[in-house]
Design a protein around this motif. Structure first.
Motif, PDB file in Angstrom:
ATOM      1  N   GLU A 120       0.848  -1.188   0.000  1.00 19.40           N
ATOM      2  CA  GLU A 120       0.000   0.000   0.000  1.00 19.40           C
ATOM      3  C   GLU A 120       0.892   1.249   0.000  1.00 19.40           C
ATOM      4  O   GLU A 120       2.115   1.176   0.080  1.00 19.40           O
ATOM      5  N   GLY A 276      -9.101   0.890  -8.416  1.00 18.38           N
ATOM      6  CA  GLY A 276      -9.630  -0.259  -7.704  1.00 18.38           C
ATOM      7  C   GLY A 276     -10.340  -1.269  -8.575  1.00 18.38           C
ATOM      8  O   GLY A 276     -10.853  -2.267  -8.057  1.00 18.38           O
ATOM      9  N   ASP A 325      -4.802   6.457 -10.358  1.00 19.18           N
ATOM     10  CA  ASP A 325      -4.622   5.464  -9.298  1.00 19.18           C
ATOM     11  C   ASP A 325      -4.513   4.083  -9.945  1.00 19.18           C
ATOM     12  O   ASP A 325      -5.502   3.567 -10.495  1.00 19.18           O
ATOM     13  N   PHE A 327      -3.099  -0.095  -9.818  1.00 18.11           N
ATOM     14  CA  PHE A 327      -2.598  -1.196  -8.996  1.00 18.11           C
ATOM     15  C   PHE A 327      -2.181  -2.332  -9.915  1.00 18.11           C
ATOM     16  O   PHE A 327      -2.663  -2.481 -11.041  1.00 18.11           O
ATOM     17  N   ILE A 345      -0.294  -1.056  -4.909  1.00 22.53           N
ATOM     18  CA  ILE A 345      -1.226   0.042  -5.167  1.00 22.53           C
ATOM     19  C   ILE A 345      -0.415   1.332  -5.271  1.00 22.53           C
ATOM     20  O   ILE A 345       0.399   1.633  -4.382  1.00 22.53           O
TER      21      ILE A 345
END
Length: 787
Positions: A120, A276, A325, A327, A345
């Motif tokens: 993270e 996400g 963002d 991941f 992430i």
């Protein structure tokens, strides 16, 4: 409230997003609901230790993520996980009078890998199944160095051994928690959560990427059981690079500290996600996911879907920032761990990228309309004001004035602002250029509001357009018996161009001084020029007629460039006149009104050899130079006055006694020519074609009779020029005698002013030689020029 919270579960992580619009003008806090101790306020220290993070997505919405192995998560058989969060909202920063919204989240996750690692943004987490195979036969593994410590492991108590460049450190779980670590075990797993850059961590470079690594072994002893679990974790801390059009995120394919036997490493699956959500076909969104034996790389075009472009001002320069963002989920197998699931992430934001706004000139000359596009801007930019020619306008004022302003969409999801201004608007600068063109200049200063912070940005622009929209005036000339006339359109006079007489501005004062009459109507300026006024050119003067011409020049106001000449030319019946030419030539048409009439052939000038060139019963026409025919000179004020006299030779009959008996009247006509003393008078010959030379002086004729004779005291200048035969200046050639010289021979010239007045000086300006007695003949050779 509806739409306030959005939650999901991805890759064994709780995701919760709050709607920023419902939080505008408000303050909020998150509390984690501990099932045993009640609500616990979320802060940074608690978040990194317990597997939580509170941040914002690229759109500015608050985002909360939590590991299913978080401190306050309710775990049911390592398959069903629940976490309750309290969202406190208040209008005050002190959070008084807060409203609390309780929001439970659930996550079902059963497909655990033997080892799972989560990287993270604020913590690293590794969880391992407790039924893992026995210790590897590779005794070079770093965690094997913990074996000597096992003799000292407390009974029925987990302890941790950290191995770092500074040595080994064995601590209890409770002591590790004080250092920011979190260790616990579930029904079937053991996990360790560590902060980045702790004292027990180390940084190593793997395939060019900096990795933060915590090497640790978890130990547990109970009677006959001694359990050693490798809880080493390693996460990338950089690997981000940018170009002008893309961002790249690179992660090592194989991490040596996590894969002891690299020969057994086998990559099974690589997935990427945005915000996400897993992207099944990255190429459909222009993402590029590629990998080889050493690297996994994600390339994202700047501005791609899923991320956000944001306008920004840095150092007074407009630019953009792109955020996304991402991941990455990498699953591999090796001989030691069977299956490892590695999740990273990463929130990535580009550096500030200057984007100088462009001004696109779409002006429509045929419509006399400026059309200016100002862009390209992101949707978070708005136009708040403009200034035209340094005059500020709000948008409402600009629309009311008549400016047209509107937004227009551009490609790649940008926009611009269109401004339309008429050429004829008073705030548009106008400049007359070339012969018949106008340069219209629009000076604009834009004020835009940038981003949610509403930072003001200013940008100036200058737009020009040159069109041929000016019609040069055409003058009309005509004459009557005594005057010449020019009718000139008044459009553009004094704005674009002026009238010039020679090099003098022809204004009302000059017109009045020269004796012109200027009148205007709604469309034209009408100049009335008397035949014998200053500025009239006499192209032909004879006994029968006078051909006169009057010229004025049309010149630009700013540059004085002559655009065209306005001329009127007419022939007039010759009567009584005197014309004084700039070369010193005087032409006189004299009427002898006597009773009885006289014989005009017998009139003469002071020099009796100077007879009329033409005559009839009532008039005589004389033409002579001011240096001949007995012409005298005197000075009055700032004028030089040349004077001669026309007289009549009487015929007398001798009688027996005085007085003499004659039938002829006594007649004299005084001729005066006035020249300005500061001007130059050409003596001897024309300096140029006399037909193109404007009148230089003004003349008058004063008739006198023997009844009333007015005598004047005359100041005569006697100037004599002679050519000497040699340098002794003793012997001179006779006057009016042609002198023949070869080009190589010297010429000795003497000019003498025979005047004793101390106020008189002589300057020789120009002297030349011709082949004949005609001073104006060609070719000619200059002896002296301008003195």
């Amino acid at each position: 409230p509806p739409g306030f919270v959005e939650s999901s579960c991805h890759s064994r992580i709780f995701w919760m997003k709050l709607n920023k619009f419902l939080l505008q003008g408000k303050f909020f806090q998150l509390e984690i609901n501990d099932p045993y101790a009640g609500p616990v306020l979320l802060d940074e220290k608690l978040a990194s230790r317990c597997g939580y993070i509170l941040s914002e997505d690229v759109w500015g919405n608050p985002v909360f993520r939590a590991s299913v192995l978080g401190c306050h998560v309710v775990n049911e058989a390592d398959e069903l996980f629940s976490l309750t969060v309290n969202i406190k909202v208040s209008l005050f920063s002190s959070m008084r009078a807060a409203v609390t919204y309780t929001y439970p989240m659930y996550c079902f996750y059963s497909s655990w890998a033997s080892r799972e690692i989560v990287c993270e943004e604020n913590y690293m987490e590794v969880s391992v199944k407790t039924d893992v195979p026995a210790v590897s036969n590779d005794y070079t593994v770093a965690w094997m160095s913990a074996l000597p410590e096992t003799q000292n492991v407390a009974y029925q108590l987990w302890q941790l051994v950290f191995v770092s460049p500074s040595g080994r450190k064995r601590i209890t779980v409770s002591d590790a928690a004080k250092l920011g670590y979190s260790f616990n075990n579930t029904l079937s797993r053991v996990y360790l959560r560590a902060p980045y850059h702790s004292n027990e961590s180390d940084v190593s470079v793997v395939s060019g990427v900096n990795m933060n690594m915590v090497t640790s072994t978890s130990m547990y002893r109970q009677r006959w059981l001694l359990l050693l679990i490798d809880t080493t974790v390693s996460c990338p801390v950089d690997g981000i690079s940018f170009t002008d059009s893309t961002l790249r995120w690179t992660v090592p394919s194989v991490i040596p500290t996590l894969v002891v036997q690299e020969s057994t490493f086998l990559s099974k699956n690589i997935l990427m996600g945005v915000d996400g959500r897993i992207i099944v076909k990255p190429e459909e969104k222009n993402y590029l996911l590629e990998h080889n034996e050493t690297h996994i790389r994600i390339t994202v075009p700047i501005g791609a879907e899923g991320g956000k472009l944001k306008s920004s001002i840095f150092g007074g320069v407009y630019g953009i920032i792109y955020s996304i963002d991402l991941f990455l989920e990498h699953t591999w197998t090796d001989a030691d761990w069977q299956t490892t699931k590695y999740t990273v992430i990463k929130s990535i934001t580009t550096p500030f990228m200057p984007q100088i706004p462009t001004v696109i000139n779409n002006t429509l000359p045929e419509e006399r309309l400026f059309n200016v596009a100002f862009g390209h801007f992101l949707p978070d930019v708005s136009l708040v004001a403009i200034a035209i020619g340094n005059v500020p306008f709000t948008l409402r004022e600009a629309q009311h004035h008549g400016f047209k302003i509107y937004e227009t969409p551009f490609s790649n999801r940008t926009k611009g602002f269109i401004l339309e201004v008429s050429f004829d608007d008073p705030y548009v600068l106008k400049e007359y250029v070339n012969r018949n063109e106008t340069k219209y200049t629009l000076l604009v200063n834009y004020t835009i509001s940038v981003g949610p912070e509403a930072t003001l940005y200013y940008h100036s622009a200058e737009v020009e357009c040159v069109i041929a929209d000016i019609e040069l005036p055409e003058a009309v000339g005509y004459c009557d018996e005594e005057n010449l006339y020019l009718a000139i359109p008044t459009f553009g006079l004094h704005q674009y161009w002026n009238l010039y007489l020679d090099n003098k501005l022809l204004n009302r004062h000059v017109a009045l001084t020269n004796g012109y009459i200027a009148a205007t109507n709604s469309t034209h300026l009408i100049l009335q020029i008397p035949l014998f006024a200053v500025g009239v050119t006499y192209e032909e003067v004879s006994f029968q007629k006078i051909k006169a011409r009057f010229d004025v020049a049309l010149r630009k106001v700013r540059t004085m460039e002559t655009l065209q000449m306005f001329s009127v030319s007419c022939s007039f019946n010759s009567s009584e006149f005197i014309i004084c030419h700039p070369d010193g030539t005087i032409m006189i048409s004299a009427q002898m009104k006597t009773v009885p009439a006289i014989d005009m052939s017998k009139t003469k000038l002071r020099d009796s050899s100077c007879k009329p060139r033409e005559y009839n019963e009532g008039r005589a026409f004389f033409k002579f130079h001011v240096t001949t025919c007995g012409t005298s000179i005197r000075f009055e004020g700032d004028h030089i006055i040349y004077e001669n006299e026309i007289s009549y030779e009487k015929e007398t009959l001798p009688g027996q006694s005085i007085p003499t008996i004659t039938r002829d009247p006594d007649y004299r006509l005084t001729v005066l020519c006035y020249y300005r003393a500061k001007e130059t008078l050409v003596l001897g010959a024309f300096a140029s074609d006399p037909s193109t030379s404007p009148p230089f002086g003004s003349g008058t004729m004063v008739p006198r009779s023997n009844i009333a004779v007015s005598r004047r005291i005359r100041q005569a200048l006697n100037v004599v020029s002679r050519v000497s035969k040699d340098e002794s200046f003793v012997e001179f050639y006779e006057p009016n005698m042609a002198i023949l010289k070869r080009p190589v021979e010297l010429v000795f010239l003497e000019v003498e002013l025979k005047d004793e007045s101390p106020n008189t000086e002589l300057y020789l300006e120009n002297c030349w030689v011709t082949r004949s007695l005609d001073f104006n003949s060609t070719p000619r050779w200059n002896i002296t020029v301008d003195g």
